[in-house]
Design an enzyme around this catalytic site. Structure first.
Site, PDB file in Angstrom:
ATOM      1  N   SER A  24       0.836  -1.206   0.000  1.00 13.24           N
ATOM      2  CA  SER A  24       0.000   0.000   0.000  1.00 13.24           C
ATOM      3  C   SER A  24       0.873   1.259   0.000  1.00 13.24           C
ATOM      4  O   SER A  24       1.882   1.336   0.712  1.00 13.24           O
ATOM      5  CB  SER A  24      -0.901   0.018   1.240  1.00 13.24           C
ATOM      6  OG  SER A  24      -1.530   1.268   1.342  1.00 13.24           O
ATOM      7  N   THR A  71      -8.935  -1.306   2.766  1.00  8.43           N
ATOM      8  CA  THR A  71      -8.712  -1.706   1.382  1.00  8.43           C
ATOM      9  C   THR A  71      -9.063  -3.178   1.193  1.00  8.43           C
ATOM     10  O   THR A  71      -9.562  -3.839   2.121  1.00  8.43           O
ATOM     11  CB  THR A  71      -7.277  -1.326   0.934  1.00  8.43           C
ATOM     12  OG1 THR A  71      -7.166  -1.560  -0.459  1.00  8.43           O
ATOM     13  CG2 THR A  71      -6.200  -2.118   1.667  1.00  8.43           C
ATOM     14  N   LYS A  75     -13.524  -3.879   2.239  1.00  5.64           N
ATOM     15  CA  LYS A  75     -14.372  -2.685   2.061  1.00  5.64           C
ATOM     16  C   LYS A  75     -15.864  -2.958   2.275  1.00  5.64           C
ATOM     17  O   LYS A  75     -16.599  -2.081   2.714  1.00  5.64           O
ATOM     18  CB  LYS A  75     -14.162  -2.098   0.662  1.00  5.64           C
ATOM     19  CG  LYS A  75     -12.833  -1.382   0.495  1.00  5.64           C
ATOM     20  CD  LYS A  75     -12.746  -0.744  -0.877  1.00  5.64           C
ATOM     21  CE  LYS A  75     -11.435  -0.015  -1.050  1.00  5.64           C
ATOM     22  NZ  LYS A  75     -11.355   0.708  -2.329  1.00  5.64           N
ATOM     23  N   ASP A 111     -13.617   7.099  -2.340  1.00  6.72           N
ATOM     24  CA  ASP A 111     -13.078   6.699  -3.651  1.00  6.72           C
ATOM     25  C   ASP A 111     -13.704   7.508  -4.797  1.00  6.72           C
ATOM     26  O   ASP A 111     -13.001   7.917  -5.728  1.00  6.72           O
ATOM     27  CB  ASP A 111     -13.326   5.201  -3.903  1.00  6.72           C
ATOM     28  CG  ASP A 111     -12.282   4.318  -3.226  1.00  6.72           C
ATOM     29  OD1 ASP A 111     -11.182   4.820  -2.926  1.00  6.72           O
ATOM     30  OD2 ASP A 111     -12.585   3.135  -2.999  1.00  6.72           O
ATOM     31  N   GLY A 137     -17.302  -3.907  -9.768  1.00  5.68           N
ATOM     32  CA  GLY A 137     -16.981  -4.158  -8.361  1.00  5.68           C
ATOM     33  C   GLY A 137     -17.030  -2.864  -7.557  1.00  5.68           C
ATOM     34  O   GLY A 137     -17.697  -1.896  -7.946  1.00  5.68           O
ATOM     35  N   THR A 234      -7.985   3.095 -13.310  1.00  8.55           N
ATOM     36  CA  THR A 234      -7.908   3.222 -11.841  1.00  8.55           C
ATOM     37  C   THR A 234      -6.711   2.444 -11.298  1.00  8.55           C
ATOM     38  O   THR A 234      -6.226   2.735 -10.210  1.00  8.55           O
ATOM     39  CB  THR A 234      -9.190   2.730 -11.134  1.00  8.55           C
ATOM     40  OG1 THR A 234      -9.362   1.346 -11.385  1.00  8.55           O
ATOM     41  CG2 THR A 234     -10.407   3.513 -11.576  1.00  8.55           C
ATOM     42  N   TYR A 236      -2.957   1.764 -10.780  1.00 12.80           N
ATOM     43  CA  TYR A 236      -1.853   2.739 -10.862  1.00 12.80           C
ATOM     44  C   TYR A 236      -0.485   2.094 -10.729  1.00 12.80           C
ATOM     45  O   TYR A 236       0.526   2.777 -10.660  1.00 12.80           O
ATOM     46  CB  TYR A 236      -2.018   3.833  -9.797  1.00 12.80           C
ATOM     47  CG  TYR A 236      -2.238   3.299  -8.417  1.00 12.80           C
ATOM     48  CD1 TYR A 236      -1.188   2.858  -7.635  1.00 12.80           C
ATOM     49  CD2 TYR A 236      -3.533   3.211  -7.908  1.00 12.80           C
ATOM     50  CE1 TYR A 236      -1.400   2.337  -6.388  1.00 12.80           C
ATOM     51  CE2 TYR A 236      -3.765   2.696  -6.653  1.00 12.80           C
ATOM     52  CZ  TYR A 236      -2.689   2.262  -5.899  1.00 12.80           C
ATOM     53  OH  TYR A 236      -2.917   1.742  -4.657  1.00 12.80           O
ATOM     54  N   GLY A 257      -4.581   6.171 -12.439  1.00  8.71           N
ATOM     55  CA  GLY A 257      -5.369   6.151 -11.199  1.00  8.71           C
ATOM     56  C   GLY A 257      -4.620   6.619  -9.969  1.00  8.71           C
ATOM     57  O   GLY A 257      -5.189   6.662  -8.878  1.00  8.71           O
TER      58      GLY A 257
HETATM   59  P1  NAP Z   1     -13.573  -5.882  -7.106  1.00  8.53           P
HETATM   60  O1  NAP Z   1     -14.680  -5.362  -6.273  1.00  8.53           O
HETATM   61  O2  NAP Z   1     -13.010  -7.238  -6.834  1.00  8.53           O
HETATM   62  O3  NAP Z   1     -14.087  -5.867  -8.649  1.00  8.53           O
HETATM   63  C1  NAP Z   1     -13.266  -6.345  -9.682  1.00  8.53           C
HETATM   64  C2  NAP Z   1     -13.939  -6.121 -11.030  1.00  8.53           C
HETATM   65  O4  NAP Z   1     -13.023  -6.489 -12.041  1.00  8.53           O
HETATM   66  C3  NAP Z   1     -15.184  -6.967 -11.253  1.00  8.53           C
HETATM   67  O5  NAP Z   1     -16.062  -6.246 -12.070  1.00  8.53           O
HETATM   68  C4  NAP Z   1     -14.622  -8.182 -12.002  1.00  8.53           C
HETATM   69  O6  NAP Z   1     -15.545  -8.795 -12.888  1.00  8.53           O
HETATM   70  C5  NAP Z   1     -13.549  -7.548 -12.848  1.00  8.53           C
HETATM   71  N1  NAP Z   1     -12.465  -8.459 -13.168  1.00  8.53           N
HETATM   72  C6  NAP Z   1     -11.629  -9.097 -12.320  1.00  8.53           C
HETATM   73  N2  NAP Z   1     -10.714  -9.808 -12.995  1.00  8.53           N
HETATM   74  C7  NAP Z   1     -10.976  -9.628 -14.321  1.00  8.53           C
HETATM   75  C8  NAP Z   1     -10.386 -10.109 -15.525  1.00  8.53           C
HETATM   76  N3  NAP Z   1      -9.324 -10.928 -15.526  1.00  8.53           N
HETATM   77  N4  NAP Z   1     -10.931  -9.730 -16.705  1.00  8.53           N
HETATM   78  C9  NAP Z   1     -11.999  -8.905 -16.733  1.00  8.53           C
HETATM   79  N5  NAP Z   1     -12.613  -8.430 -15.629  1.00  8.53           N
HETATM   80  C10 NAP Z   1     -12.096  -8.772 -14.436  1.00  8.53           C
HETATM   81  O7  NAP Z   1     -12.320  -4.918  -7.088  1.00  8.53           O
HETATM   82  P2  NAP Z   1     -12.334  -3.312  -6.874  1.00  8.53           P
HETATM   83  O8  NAP Z   1     -12.234  -2.997  -5.427  1.00  8.53           O
HETATM   84  O9  NAP Z   1     -13.454  -2.742  -7.657  1.00  8.53           O
HETATM   85  O10 NAP Z   1     -10.933  -2.914  -7.529  1.00  8.53           O
HETATM   86  C11 NAP Z   1     -10.733  -3.023  -8.944  1.00  8.53           C
HETATM   87  C12 NAP Z   1      -9.459  -2.291  -9.316  1.00  8.53           C
HETATM   88  O11 NAP Z   1      -9.629  -0.905  -9.070  1.00  8.53           O
HETATM   89  C13 NAP Z   1      -8.251  -2.718  -8.467  1.00  8.53           C
HETATM   90  O12 NAP Z   1      -7.384  -3.470  -9.285  1.00  8.53           O
HETATM   91  C14 NAP Z   1      -7.580  -1.448  -8.026  1.00  8.53           C
HETATM   92  O13 NAP Z   1      -6.270  -1.339  -8.590  1.00  8.53           O
HETATM   93  C15 NAP Z   1      -8.423  -0.353  -8.623  1.00  8.53           C
HETATM   94  N6  NAP Z   1      -8.712   0.670  -7.587  1.00  8.53           N
HETATM   95  C16 NAP Z   1      -7.995   1.814  -7.640  1.00  8.53           C
HETATM   96  C17 NAP Z   1      -8.246   2.815  -6.691  1.00  8.53           C
HETATM   97  C18 NAP Z   1      -7.441   4.076  -6.760  1.00  8.53           C
HETATM   98  O14 NAP Z   1      -7.448   4.819  -5.787  1.00  8.53           O
HETATM   99  N7  NAP Z   1      -6.796   4.367  -7.861  1.00  8.53           N
HETATM  100  C19 NAP Z   1      -9.213   2.633  -5.707  1.00  8.53           C
HETATM  101  C20 NAP Z   1      -9.931   1.434  -5.672  1.00  8.53           C
HETATM  102  C21 NAP Z   1      -9.649   0.444  -6.631  1.00  8.53           C
HETATM  103  P3  NAP Z   1     -16.629  -9.896 -12.385  1.00  8.53           P
HETATM  104  O15 NAP Z   1     -17.766  -9.117 -11.816  1.00  8.53           O
HETATM  105  O16 NAP Z   1     -16.965 -10.614 -13.627  1.00  8.53           O
HETATM  106  O17 NAP Z   1     -15.906 -10.727 -11.360  1.00  8.53           O
END
Ligand code: NAP
Length: 294
Positions: A24, A71, A75, A111, A137, A234, A236, A257
């Site tokens: 992190s 995180t 969450k 977020d 997600g 998103t 980074y 991101g």
């Molecule tokens: P999450 O709740 O687990 O959701 C993941 C999403 O990605 C779901 O829609 C999932 O699809 C899809 N997915 C996972 N693996 C995939 C693959 N191989 N091919 C296509 N789709 C895939 O995770 P989250 O908390 O939303 O986080 C997602 C990303 O956002 C993280 O990797 C993180 O780096 C980024 N993030 C960045 C920030 C920031 O501050 N920049 C903040 C939060 C998150 P299904 O529904 O089909 O499983």
């Protein structure tokens, strides 16, 4: 409690809970900000396995930890364990910031704010844009709801699991009445049609996230995007993801991101200290830490 601690003599402890949490950037970012502001506060990464989440929250209360970020993977799971949850965080079904108010743990989600602030910082105004969110997600929920609140003209949620995309589109229509929100399946003809007309694409899947070896998952069809479209990732780490690299090579505008990370952290200060964190200090600390990791 003052910013310097109770009676101005005790340091204030904050942190992030996640599993794993070792990579992190939040400790580096917040501690740099505390130093710059001359605050006797310390921010620590707490690795909390899912089975210990309730005990960790009891520890926050018992030890008087002033606040934490939350995180992956906590969450959503943290919500029933809190004393109070801000309505917007409850609607999004995710908490990324907890403030300890004299033993009462209150949950918030910064977020979405972080995402919109980083877009604005990059000079992109989402109002009137046709936006596509990839993923359904936690991050996608925050991004989609805030894009709708910012007045995008059309919002499409594209996800591998189409039912989750449908649920998120319905949530957006419910929370922000009047929003034209629809769902498509990743890789479908419907997705291709909306990409061909999109002004803004936001990746909210872990696709391209480091470290994942050689990631051969096909990228969304950004080759279909019109010139002038903006591609936001998103993810980074690495700073230039596969998606951003391909978009840049096609002459499209790209945004990392890391700005979302910095701004969600700066927004968390509002709940811990009643004012926004120093964005430029936090951004510089995050930039240096990312550079050192590459
Ligand atoms: P999450 O709740 O687990 O959701 C993941 C999403 O990605 C779901 O829609 C999932 O699809 C899809 N997915 C996972 N693996 C995939 C693959 N191989 N091919 C296509 N789709 C895939 O995770 P989250 O908390 O939303 O986080 C997602 C990303 O956002 C993280 O990797 C993180 O780096 C980024 N993030 C960045 C920030 C920031 O501050 N920049 C903040 C939060 C998150 P299904 O529904 O089909 O499983």
């Amino acid at each position: 409690m003052s910013e310097l601690g109770p009676e101005g003599c005790q340091p204030v402890l904050l942190g992030v809970i996640g599993w794993p949490v070792g990579h992190s950037l939040s400790p580096v970012m917040h501690n740099a900000a505390f130093r710059a502001e001359g605050m006797d506060c310390h921010y620590v990464a707490f690795a909390v396995p899912p089975a210990d989440l309730a005990a960790a929250l009891a520890g926050i209360r018992a030890l008087g930890i002033h606040g934490v970020n939350v995180t992956i993977p906590h969450k959503e799971a943290v919500i029933p364990l809190l004393d109070e949850v801000a309505p917007s965080a409850r609607q999004m079904g995710a908490v990324n910031t907890i403030a300890n108010r004299e033993g009462r743990l209150v949950g918030y989600n910064t977020d979405g704010w972080g995402f919109i602030s980083s877009l604005e910082e990059a000079g992109v105004k989402p109002a009137g844009m046709r936006a596509v969110v990839l993923g359904a997600g936690g991050a996608a929920r925050a991004v989609a709801v805030h894009l709708a609140l910012s007045g995008v003209s059309r919002l499409t949620i594209s996800n591998r699991t189409a039912e989750r995309a449908e649920r998120l589109a319905a949530l957006v229509r419910d929370l922000v009445p009047g929003t034209e929100a629809e769902a498509v399946a990743s890789g479908s003809e419907e997705e291709a049609a909306v990409l061909a007309e999109a002004d803004l694409v936001v990746n909210c899947t872990p696709l391209g996230m480091h470290p994942d070896g050689v990631d051969l998952t096909p990228l969304p069809r950004i080759d279909l995007l019109p010139p002038g479209a903006v591609v936001y990732d998103t993810v980074y780490r690495p700073r230039e993801t596969r998606l951003l690299r391909e978009a840049r090579q096609r002459g499209l505008r790209t945004i990392s991101g890391v700005g979302m990370l910095v701004h969600q952290g700066a927004c968390a200060w509002e709940y811990w200290f009643g004012r926004r964190g120093p964005v430029s200090v936090m951004a510089e600390a995050a930039r240096r830490a990312l550079e050192a990791m590459e």
